[in-house]
Design a protein around this motif. Sequence first.
Motif, PDB file in Angstrom:
ATOM      1  N   SER A 184      45.157  38.176  32.917  1.00  0.00           N
ATOM      2  CA  SER A 184      44.028  38.371  32.466  1.00  0.00           C
ATOM      3  C   SER A 184      43.347  39.599  32.110  1.00  0.00           C
ATOM      4  CB  SER A 184      42.855  37.941  33.463  1.00  0.00           C
ATOM      5  OG  SER A 184      43.234  36.317  33.980  1.00  0.00           O
ATOM      6  N   GLY A 185      42.497  39.800  31.022  1.00  0.00           N
ATOM      7  CA  GLY A 185      42.073  41.016  30.814  1.00  0.00           C
ATOM      8  C   GLY A 185      41.360  41.695  32.274  1.00  0.00           C
ATOM      9  N   LEU A 186      40.995  42.944  32.014  1.00  0.00           N
ATOM     10  CA  LEU A 186      40.480  43.753  33.087  1.00  0.00           C
ATOM     11  C   LEU A 186      39.039  43.057  33.276  1.00  0.00           C
ATOM     12  CD1 LEU A 186      41.181  46.213  34.860  1.00  0.00           C
ATOM     13  CD2 LEU A 186      39.706  47.555  33.510  1.00  0.00           C
ATOM     14  N   SER A 187      38.664  42.920  34.618  1.00  0.00           N
ATOM     15  CA  SER A 187      37.309  42.504  35.014  1.00  0.00           C
ATOM     16  C   SER A 187      36.848  42.884  36.512  1.00  0.00           C
ATOM     17  CB  SER A 187      37.227  41.024  34.869  1.00  0.00           C
ATOM     18  OG  SER A 187      38.331  40.502  35.953  1.00  0.00           O
ATOM     19  N   VAL A 188      35.816  42.630  36.831  1.00  0.00           N
ATOM     20  CA  VAL A 188      35.334  42.836  38.178  1.00  0.00           C
ATOM     21  C   VAL A 188      36.525  42.313  39.198  1.00  0.00           C
ATOM     22  CG1 VAL A 188      33.565  42.478  40.101  1.00  0.00           C
ATOM     23  CG2 VAL A 188      33.188  43.116  37.740  1.00  0.00           C
ATOM     24  N   GLN A 189      37.036  41.165  38.732  1.00  0.00           N
ATOM     25  CA  GLN A 189      37.804  40.260  39.842  1.00  0.00           C
ATOM     26  C   GLN A 189      39.420  41.259  39.744  1.00  0.00           C
ATOM     27  OE1 GLN A 189      37.866  37.178  41.318  1.00  0.00           O
ATOM     28  NE2 GLN A 189      39.603  37.841  42.287  1.00  0.00           N
ATOM     29  N   SER A 190      39.471  42.012  38.946  1.00  0.00           N
ATOM     30  CA  SER A 190      40.755  42.750  39.300  1.00  0.00           C
ATOM     31  C   SER A 190      40.588  43.742  40.245  1.00  0.00           C
ATOM     32  CB  SER A 190      40.982  43.717  37.531  1.00  0.00           C
ATOM     33  OG  SER A 190      40.978  42.965  36.552  1.00  0.00           O
ATOM     34  N   PHE A 191      39.595  44.198  40.600  1.00  0.00           N
ATOM     35  CA  PHE A 191      39.320  45.275  41.674  1.00  0.00           C
ATOM     36  C   PHE A 191      38.776  44.603  42.917  1.00  0.00           C
ATOM     37  CE2 PHE A 191      38.363  47.321  37.475  1.00  0.00           C
ATOM     38  CZ  PHE A 191      39.300  48.455  37.610  1.00  0.00           C
ATOM     39  N   LEU A 192      38.873  43.338  43.100  1.00  0.00           N
ATOM     40  CA  LEU A 192      38.649  42.775  44.343  1.00  0.00           C
ATOM     41  C   LEU A 192      39.757  41.925  44.777  1.00  0.00           C
ATOM     42  CD1 LEU A 192      35.419  40.963  43.218  1.00  0.00           C
ATOM     43  CD2 LEU A 192      35.620  43.027  44.529  1.00  0.00           C
ATOM     44  N   LYS A 193      39.709  41.808  46.183  1.00  0.00           N
ATOM     45  CA  LYS A 193      41.028  40.941  47.007  1.00  0.00           C
ATOM     46  C   LYS A 193      40.095  39.991  47.830  1.00  0.00           C
ATOM     47  CE  LYS A 193      41.504  44.525  49.669  1.00  0.00           C
ATOM     48  NZ  LYS A 193      41.873  45.288  50.743  1.00  0.00           N
TER      49      LYS A 193
END
Length: 390
Positions: A334-343
């Motif tokens: 996916s493209g960069l998103s808030v989810q990219s920075f969450l575990k």
Amino acid sequence: MRPAHLRVPAEVLKAAEEQLDPAVRGALVEAIRRVRIVHADQARTDVTTTVSEGGTVTERWIPVERVGLYVPGGLAVYPSSVVMNVVPAQVANVGSIAVASPPQEHNTGDFVGYPHPTILAACSLLGVEEVYAVGGAQAVAMFAYGAREKDGATVCEPVNLVTGPGNIYVAAAKRLLKGLIGIDAEAGPTEIAVLADDTADADHVAADLISQAEHDNLAASVLVTDSERLASDVEAALERRVAATKHTERVTTALGGPQSAIVLVDDVTAGLRVVDAYGAEHLEIHTANSREDAMRVRNAGAIFVGTYSPVSLGDYAAGSNHVLPTGGCACHSSGLSVQSFLKGVHVVEYSRDALAEVADVVVTLANAEDLPAHGEAVTARFEQDEEGRA
């Protein structure tokens, strides 16, 4: 001239913001506002699911501790990439954010040896204080391993995750170091695919193909159409517009490379199969039923629907993110998103009765896998009861 240190001093960041052109400042502030609006809706909340009485699983969303955000700066200047990297990391509540961007040889005054002052100003506007004058694969390596002075003093602490677009060397470094660090995706060199029928405007299509071709000699610009007339008209429009654009040589190289083409298909349905197989970073849909056709696409970094949604809008001010997967990675990334920075972390909490209820299931499956100690880890909790009854 090289700066005394890789890290950009606070006073240089402040000077960059103070000297920023007011019009550029206003545009950046508006872009930041729009990107925050979209990304705020991506914030995740913890969810607790009751599986059985006394048995729950909570999914917690925890931001990564430290991120390295890469902002390219070779053939062009990308303060917009500062916005696209930093805003979702801030919305995710990442505690430690570092930015790296290449030093610019044409900088003067306070900015000699540092990244472009507009990039520094964007960092300052967003409150980012840790910025490094490091570019290319070296920046990814610095983020992955950290950096020290000759005397052993720490310059940059290692990060957990590296995000951001870049050239082919940046993408290769991210691929090589994936595992040591997390990455968003392999974002670069850029790509645009346009799916169009005979209702499309050839000038609009040509302008959009050129807009991405000016990024890099390796940029890919692809038109997929079922209209021979449109293909011919786009070729003519490209000839006119390429000659008139600022970066004619770069655009000509990109459009003439094997990565760029006009592809003729039998119909829009066939065209959809082609663009799905390609999985472009940016996909524009210029068809009679643009919205419906866009909803049929499975593989694309971002989809731009209709005449008035060009890729350039997404690059700066649509509110969407322009850090997107390339090289066919859109089929799985996916493209960069808030989810990219969450575990996402599961927190499992079962009572004694809830465990007893499912104990036989665990034991049966553990024995089926020839891992009896797994089952014994459950039955051990009830052995005293069995002994008491005996």
